[in-house]
Enzyme design. Sequence first.
Site, PDB file in Angstrom:
ATOM      1  N   LYS A 181      12.344  14.039   8.000  1.00 15.18           N
ATOM      2  CA  LYS A 181      12.259  12.944   8.339  1.00 15.18           C
ATOM      3  C   LYS A 181      12.014  10.863   7.779  1.00 15.18           C
ATOM      4  CE  LYS A 181       8.788   9.895   9.161  1.00 15.18           C
ATOM      5  NZ  LYS A 181       8.767   8.878   8.684  1.00 15.18           N
ATOM      6  N   GLU A 256       5.784  13.005  -4.941  1.00 17.32           N
ATOM      7  CA  GLU A 256       6.406  12.356  -6.167  1.00 17.32           C
ATOM      8  C   GLU A 256       5.012  11.062  -5.658  1.00 17.32           C
ATOM      9  OE1 GLU A 256       6.754  13.076  -8.974  1.00 17.32           O
ATOM     10  OE2 GLU A 256       7.216  15.111  -8.916  1.00 17.32           O
ATOM     11  N   CYS A 290       9.168   3.398  -7.728  1.00 12.15           N
ATOM     12  CA  CYS A 290       8.271   3.921  -8.497  1.00 12.15           C
ATOM     13  C   CYS A 290       7.723   3.896 -10.100  1.00 12.15           C
ATOM     14  CB  CYS A 290       8.083   5.232  -8.219  1.00 12.15           C
ATOM     15  SG  CYS A 290       9.582   5.889  -8.400  1.00 12.15           S
ATOM     16  N   GLU A 391      -0.964  -0.006  -8.673  1.00 14.51           N
ATOM     17  CA  GLU A 391       0.525  -0.405  -8.128  1.00 14.51           C
ATOM     18  C   GLU A 391       0.697  -1.597  -7.439  1.00 14.51           C
ATOM     19  OE1 GLU A 391       2.380   2.229  -5.571  1.00 14.51           O
ATOM     20  OE2 GLU A 391       4.139   2.727  -7.024  1.00 14.51           O
TER      21      GLU A 391
HETATM   22  P1  NAP Z   1       4.654   5.800   2.465  1.00  9.52           P
HETATM   23  O1  NAP Z   1       3.695   5.187   3.357  1.00  9.52           O
HETATM   24  O2  NAP Z   1       3.711   6.383   1.686  1.00  9.52           O
HETATM   25  O3  NAP Z   1       5.428   6.107   2.752  1.00  9.52           O
HETATM   26  C1  NAP Z   1       6.144   7.273   2.234  1.00  9.52           C
HETATM   27  C2  NAP Z   1       7.021   8.215   4.099  1.00  9.52           C
HETATM   28  O4  NAP Z   1       6.120   8.771   4.834  1.00  9.52           O
HETATM   29  C3  NAP Z   1       8.042   7.470   4.882  1.00  9.52           C
HETATM   30  O5  NAP Z   1       8.790   8.200   5.380  1.00  9.52           O
HETATM   31  C4  NAP Z   1       6.899   7.729   6.397  1.00  9.52           C
HETATM   32  O6  NAP Z   1       7.394   7.191   7.198  1.00  9.52           O
HETATM   33  C5  NAP Z   1       6.148   8.535   5.608  1.00  9.52           C
HETATM   34  N1  NAP Z   1       4.543   8.811   5.739  1.00  9.52           N
HETATM   35  C6  NAP Z   1       3.474   7.934   6.733  1.00  9.52           C
HETATM   36  N2  NAP Z   1       1.975   7.666   7.331  1.00  9.52           N
HETATM   37  C7  NAP Z   1       3.133   9.237   7.178  1.00  9.52           C
HETATM   38  C8  NAP Z   1       1.604  10.527   7.683  1.00  9.52           C
HETATM   39  N3  NAP Z   1       0.416   9.753   8.273  1.00  9.52           N
HETATM   40  N4  NAP Z   1       1.762  11.774   7.623  1.00  9.52           N
HETATM   41  C9  NAP Z   1       3.556  11.579   7.149  1.00  9.52           C
HETATM   42  N5  NAP Z   1       4.325  10.750   7.059  1.00  9.52           N
HETATM   43  C10 NAP Z   1       4.212   9.653   6.569  1.00  9.52           C
HETATM   44  O7  NAP Z   1       5.240   5.448   0.996  1.00  9.52           O
HETATM   45  P2  NAP Z   1       6.753   4.197   1.416  1.00  9.52           P
HETATM   46  O8  NAP Z   1       6.269   2.627   1.151  1.00  9.52           O
HETATM   47  O9  NAP Z   1       7.799   4.088   2.103  1.00  9.52           O
HETATM   48  O10 NAP Z   1       7.144   4.198  -0.280  1.00  9.52           O
HETATM   49  C11 NAP Z   1       6.362   3.203  -1.382  1.00  9.52           C
HETATM   50  C12 NAP Z   1       5.568   4.606  -2.828  1.00  9.52           C
HETATM   51  O11 NAP Z   1       6.473   5.554  -2.671  1.00  9.52           O
HETATM   52  C13 NAP Z   1       5.394   4.020  -3.568  1.00  9.52           C
HETATM   53  O12 NAP Z   1       3.748   3.802  -3.838  1.00  9.52           O
HETATM   54  C14 NAP Z   1       5.858   3.908  -4.531  1.00  9.52           C
HETATM   55  O13 NAP Z   1       5.984   4.412  -5.643  1.00  9.52           O
HETATM   56  C15 NAP Z   1       6.249   5.299  -3.633  1.00  9.52           C
HETATM   57  N6  NAP Z   1       7.198   5.767  -4.525  1.00  9.52           N
HETATM   58  C16 NAP Z   1       7.543   7.342  -5.583  1.00  9.52           C
HETATM   59  C17 NAP Z   1       8.821   7.562  -5.599  1.00  9.52           C
HETATM   60  C18 NAP Z   1       8.651   9.167  -7.404  1.00  9.52           C
HETATM   61  O14 NAP Z   1       9.141   9.777  -7.319  1.00  9.52           O
HETATM   62  N7  NAP Z   1       6.891   9.043  -7.922  1.00  9.52           N
HETATM   63  C19 NAP Z   1       9.905   6.880  -6.130  1.00  9.52           C
HETATM   64  C20 NAP Z   1      10.158   6.705  -5.024  1.00  9.52           C
HETATM   65  C21 NAP Z   1       8.699   5.914  -4.153  1.00  9.52           C
HETATM   66  P3  NAP Z   1       7.333   5.523   8.179  1.00  9.52           P
HETATM   67  O15 NAP Z   1       8.395   4.741   7.048  1.00  9.52           O
HETATM   68  O16 NAP Z   1       8.058   5.879   9.564  1.00  9.52           O
HETATM   69  O17 NAP Z   1       5.833   5.397   7.964  1.00  9.52           O
END
Ligand code: NAP
Length: 488
Positions: A181, A256, A290, A391
């Site tokens: 997904k 992560e 990240c 962040e």
């Molecule tokens: P996000 O809002 O947490 O979304 C990540 C994924 O989860 C998306 O596919 C999203 O779908 C899905 N999602 C959203 N709500 C959900 C729920 N209630 N249950 C299950 N899945 C759900 O994060 P983002 O804004 O895309 O990415 C930014 C974040 O990722 C930052 O905090 C960054 O630091 C972190 N990140 C971490 C790493 C690492 O390796 N540590 C690498 C890259 C990014 P939708 O898009 O459809 O909402």
Amino acid sequence: MSSFDRINNTYFNYINGEWIASESNKTEASTNPAKMDEVVGYFQKSTQGDLNKAVSSAKQAQQQWKKLTGNVRGDFLLKTASILESRVDEVAETMTKEMGKTFPEAKGETLRGVAILRYYAGEGLRSVGDVIPSTDSEALMFTTRAPLGVVGVITPWNFPVAIPIWKMAPALIYGNTVVIKPASETAVTCAKIIDCFASAGMPAGTVNMVTGSGSVIGQGLAEHPDVNGITFTGSNTVGKKIGQAALARGAKYQLEMGGKNPVIVAEDADLDLAVEATISGGLRSTGQKCTATSRVIIQSKVYEVFKEKLLAKVKEITVGDGMQEGIWMGPCANKNQLDTVLSYIEKGKLEGAALLYGGNRLQDGNTGSGYFAEPTVFENVNTNMVIAQEEIFGPVLVLMKVESIEEALSLANDVEYGLSASIFTTNISNMLSFINEMDAGLVRINAESAGVELQAPFGGMKQSSSHSREQGRAAIEFYTSIKTVFVK
Ligand code: NAP
Ligand code: MG
């Protein structure tokens, strides 16, 4: 049917080896953050019913997939790699248009995806266990590895090619099947990667993609009784929910999440190198990594010189549409992201930090049609301020002045996250203190915080991770279970 309906610019789900529309008959637009009214494509707004079909096809396909040799599974990854390589410009352009990073960066990331596929193809021929001496002289004891079964993959938008591939490739090579997904922001980019797997002839059901909302499809994957492992990269809030859902039903999970990564600039550092790495680590991809550098901790003796050199370079940054040549920094990935960044900048000002440069939305000329923020630098920041703790995920650097390396390390560790960290120094004892004292999964010396090599373990400490590691050989720990074998 192909991945894509040219007439309606619509991309489908990929389930059991077929591109199909959601049973909802609804789609959603993926738009370009550099040109707000440009639709990159429409993707399926899927339902729990679509997800159930994907999971059941993955479950069935796994029975055969796990029986193939690693060598044969590796051949599928190699074919996928070559197809992706031949489509690099198209995939990178889609990425730039969906989430804004510059085309050269998008191309670099896509080629990294190719390299990751090739790396894990090789894993199909490497050893998976140990022979352990038994206390019984007539016995042979060893370990082997078993796949988990069906792996659910939930990915963010900031590395829309590399992250899906660094999760899917190891899952597949060790004998699991996959339901992904992707982030809605980059669903079209993901459809193109999945199309590379499909074109490589992956058996039906081994790779499935279901697009749609996080709370329905993402949460649905985490809760699905037939999903044996769930791997997630994204925000802490969502990660915790997924971890809890997986734990509640005894599934394996890997999270992560965020970072608030420091760079320490020691008084003996090569300042030009430190400036270059701080800008690259902090502002490339518009600070939306990240591992992005966010806090800059500088020894007082070199503070003013470093600051002037940094500002001079920040002022040279060209901001605009990442498809245009000469642009160094693209837009924030969407309106939400821009609003978040601007609200953090306001909080910083209210808390008394001094704005040295930037701080505004850019709205003139070409930037008027997108979600562009200026590269922004604050000083007089203390560790309790929100901009020093949370962040931001945008092009914002905060400068903090310290007297000693001990003080620098204690500030560097004074956040809830522990993903990556770097130090610039020529002094070996500073380096050793940093290696020993820094609570981060990735510690880098005289190199920017945002560097990852695909053959090395990657992951965070503290609130940044569920303490598992991805990439390199470390990936085997999540995607398999150890089986201890005793033969007499
Ligand atoms: P996000 O809002 O947490 O979304 C990540 C994924 O989860 C998306 O596919 C999203 O779908 C899905 N999602 C959203 N709500 C959900 C729920 N209630 N249950 C299950 N899945 C759900 O994060 P983002 O804004 O895309 O990415 C930014 C974040 O990722 C930052 O905090 C960054 O630091 C972190 N990140 C971490 C790493 C690492 O390796 N540590 C690498 C890259 C990014 P939708 O898009 O459809 O909402
Ligand atoms: Mg978009």
